[in-house]
Scaffold this motif. Sequence first.
Motif, short mmCIF file in Angstrom:
data_model
loop_
_atom_site.label_atom_id
_atom_site.label_comp_id
_atom_site.label_asym_id
_atom_site.label_seq_id
_atom_site.Cartn_x
_atom_site.Cartn_y
_atom_site.Cartn_z
N PHE A 90 0.81 -1.22 0.00
CA PHE A 90 0.00 0.00 0.00
C PHE A 90 0.84 1.27 0.00
N LEU A 91 2.15 1.13 -0.14
CA LEU A 91 3.03 2.29 -0.01
C LEU A 91 3.73 2.62 -1.31
N SER A 92 3.85 3.90 -1.57
CA SER A 92 4.52 4.36 -2.78
C SER A 92 5.63 5.35 -2.41
N PRO A 93 6.81 5.33 -3.00
CA PRO A 93 7.17 4.40 -4.07
C PRO A 93 7.48 3.00 -3.56
N THR A 94 7.88 2.86 -2.29
CA THR A 94 8.17 1.54 -1.75
C THR A 94 8.25 1.64 -0.23
N SER A 95 7.92 0.54 0.44
CA SER A 95 7.90 0.57 1.91
C SER A 95 9.28 0.83 2.49
N LEU A 96 10.34 0.44 1.79
CA LEU A 96 11.68 0.63 2.37
C LEU A 96 11.96 2.10 2.66
N LYS A 97 11.41 2.97 1.83
CA LYS A 97 11.64 4.40 2.03
C LYS A 97 11.18 4.83 3.43
N PHE A 98 10.18 4.15 3.96
CA PHE A 98 9.58 4.58 5.22
C PHE A 98 10.01 3.73 6.43
N ARG A 99 10.85 2.69 6.16
CA ARG A 99 11.29 1.85 7.28
C ARG A 99 12.02 2.68 8.34
N ASN A 100 12.91 3.57 7.89
CA ASN A 100 13.68 4.36 8.86
C ASN A 100 12.78 5.35 9.60
N LEU A 101 11.76 5.85 8.90
CA LEU A 101 10.80 6.75 9.55
C LEU A 101 10.07 6.01 10.67
N MET A 102 9.68 4.76 10.38
CA MET A 102 9.01 3.96 11.40
C MET A 102 9.96 3.66 12.56
N SER A 103 11.23 3.44 12.23
CA SER A 103 12.19 3.15 13.32
C SER A 103 12.36 4.38 14.20
N ILE A 104 12.36 5.56 13.60
CA ILE A 104 12.48 6.79 14.40
C ILE A 104 11.24 6.93 15.28
N ASP A 105 10.07 6.71 14.68
CA ASP A 105 8.80 6.81 15.41
C ASP A 105 8.84 5.86 16.62
N THR A 106 9.23 4.60 16.37
CA THR A 106 9.26 3.61 17.45
C THR A 106 10.25 4.03 18.54
N GLU A 107 11.47 4.37 18.12
CA GLU A 107 12.50 4.75 19.10
C GLU A 107 12.03 5.92 19.96
N GLU A 108 11.55 6.95 19.30
CA GLU A 108 11.22 8.18 20.04
C GLU A 108 10.00 8.00 20.92
N MET A 109 9.01 7.25 20.46
CA MET A 109 7.81 7.06 21.30
C MET A 109 8.09 6.13 22.48
N VAL A 110 9.01 5.17 22.28
CA VAL A 110 9.41 4.32 23.41
C VAL A 110 10.15 5.17 24.44
N ARG A 111 10.99 6.05 23.95
CA ARG A 111 11.80 6.87 24.86
C ARG A 111 10.96 7.98 25.55
N ALA A 112 10.05 8.56 24.77
CA ALA A 112 9.36 9.76 25.27
C ALA A 112 8.21 9.43 26.21
N GLN A 113 7.66 8.22 26.10
CA GLN A 113 6.46 7.91 26.89
C GLN A 113 6.84 7.06 28.10
N PRO A 114 6.01 7.14 29.15
CA PRO A 114 6.39 6.46 30.39
C PRO A 114 6.10 4.97 30.35
N MET A 115 7.13 4.18 30.10
CA MET A 115 6.93 2.73 30.11
C MET A 115 8.18 2.06 30.67
#
Length: 566
Positions: A90-115
Amino acid sequence: MSERITGIGHGLTNYGDPDFSLYLRRSFAKSMGYSRAMLEKPVVGIAYTQSGFNNCHRHFPELLDAVKRGVLAAGALPMEFPTISLGEVFLSPTSLKFRNLMSIDTEEMVRAQPMDAVVLMGGCDKTVPAQLMGAVSAGRPTVMLVAGPMMTGRHRGERLGACTDCRRFWAQYRAGKIDDKEISEVEGKLATTAGTCAVMGTASTMACLAEALGMILPGTAAIPAVHADRLRAAEATGALAVKLIGSKLTPDRIINSKSMENALRVLLAIGGSTNAIIHLTAIAGRAGVPVSLKRLNELSDTTPVLVNLKPVGNGYMEDFFAAGGMGALMRELKDLLHLDAMTVTGETLGKRLEHDSDGWIDRTIIAERKTPLEPQGGLVALFGNLAPQGAILKRSAADANLFELEGRAVVFSSLADLAARIDDPKLDVEANDILVLQNAGPHSESAMPEAGYLPIPKKLATKGVKDMVRVSDARMSGTAFGTIILHVTPDSASGGPLGLVRNGDRIRLSVKERRISLLVDDAELKRRAAAAKPAIEPPSRGYARLYAQEILGADQGCDFGFLKPR
Ligand code: FES
């Protein structure tokens, strides 16, 4: 107020008065109906990637309930949070382009939220590597739960699964062997349940590697998405996350040179996806562990292919699960693995393999060491003046008759050029030519799509040609097959020699020598490089600009430079 710094008390929002911050946070948390007693428990964050644009995660609501049940029963408070979800098709031009964006999202939300600990829920191709990359960088106690594979469907008595069969039927359609009506019937039968692609494609490969790395519960990589065992695995994953609270066993400690080498061995033994090389390099890179393609070749020479699943063999992931799964496979490889590598349960891999067995192994799916499917690993890295920093061939999914070949280059300068000319009846192409696709690497506008599986030109496909040597800086779907040389590095768009190939040049492939050579002298290559057009201007704004500025080559896992540890 004096409070323990756990649970929602972690990492307070800064108002200049920590007690006020905690009071305010608790009062807002109470608006969600939590009691004070619940808010005093430690918190397990659940990175939740359900999305209407991700069919593979369709069952995540039910899995989430089971994870939460496990967390609650073990005495902590589960709190899911959304991150980007990458649905492969479902992603254009390709999902790989957004893998690093997802990794940033995951890293920062894990770090920023209380868990206090984290459960990562991923599955579709890029989601597992993105989450693991982010988790390694975030450094919190983490366990992953994968989606599990789809079940197979049936078409006129034949078993089908996404997506090796998608390609097989499409090739038949292109060759005129099946008609419009049948291809549209097949379309409705390829992906019939929730879960990830049913073969040993990228998602299944990454699930198996997550288990080899020690980041998911033992025996859970291959459980089908819709199987009740998957729900039990989700519950147990939630409980394990609670056990991890306060532990020093963080992903950056579990992922090290030994676990990475175990993952490479498993990748080779399962005949796994070429994409996994890029993803493992990126995950390891976050932990400061280099992955060398030369070492990959050494491991490949000494690791047999043991798993008989499509696209290399015949079976599907549900068969691998029923055959004994990752435990059975890793026991078969025991002498090749670092058994002292630590896993997320706190046990070493060796200990885990001692008790994780009911003894049953279906030998039609998981071969014995003495009778492997192939004596050597499924992947091999090639070097030479066409790929100074390496290229990848999935030899287990290729035609060995094409492994020692010199041929004439038939060049497509871009994906648009490929689409415009590949089926042109006037295309000057023969079966023993080498098809070359340029400008489809990580630095290109197309951001390294899975376009390395160049279609056989229609004029040859209709004459029965099924495979040709194809070379590109693109990737290939883990579900595809053919003599396809991928990830040529440096890529064309960053000035690599692949961009200097011209129609009619001779290219020599020698899998035996691990070489891919452009038989054009250096002076001529220099002349072509000097005459090459300047690189395209980077996009002016947004994520596309960040991507263009920071993307690294395939040999660096296509990570962003600034995300690597200093
Ligand atoms: Fe999600 Fe294949 S499309 S795993």
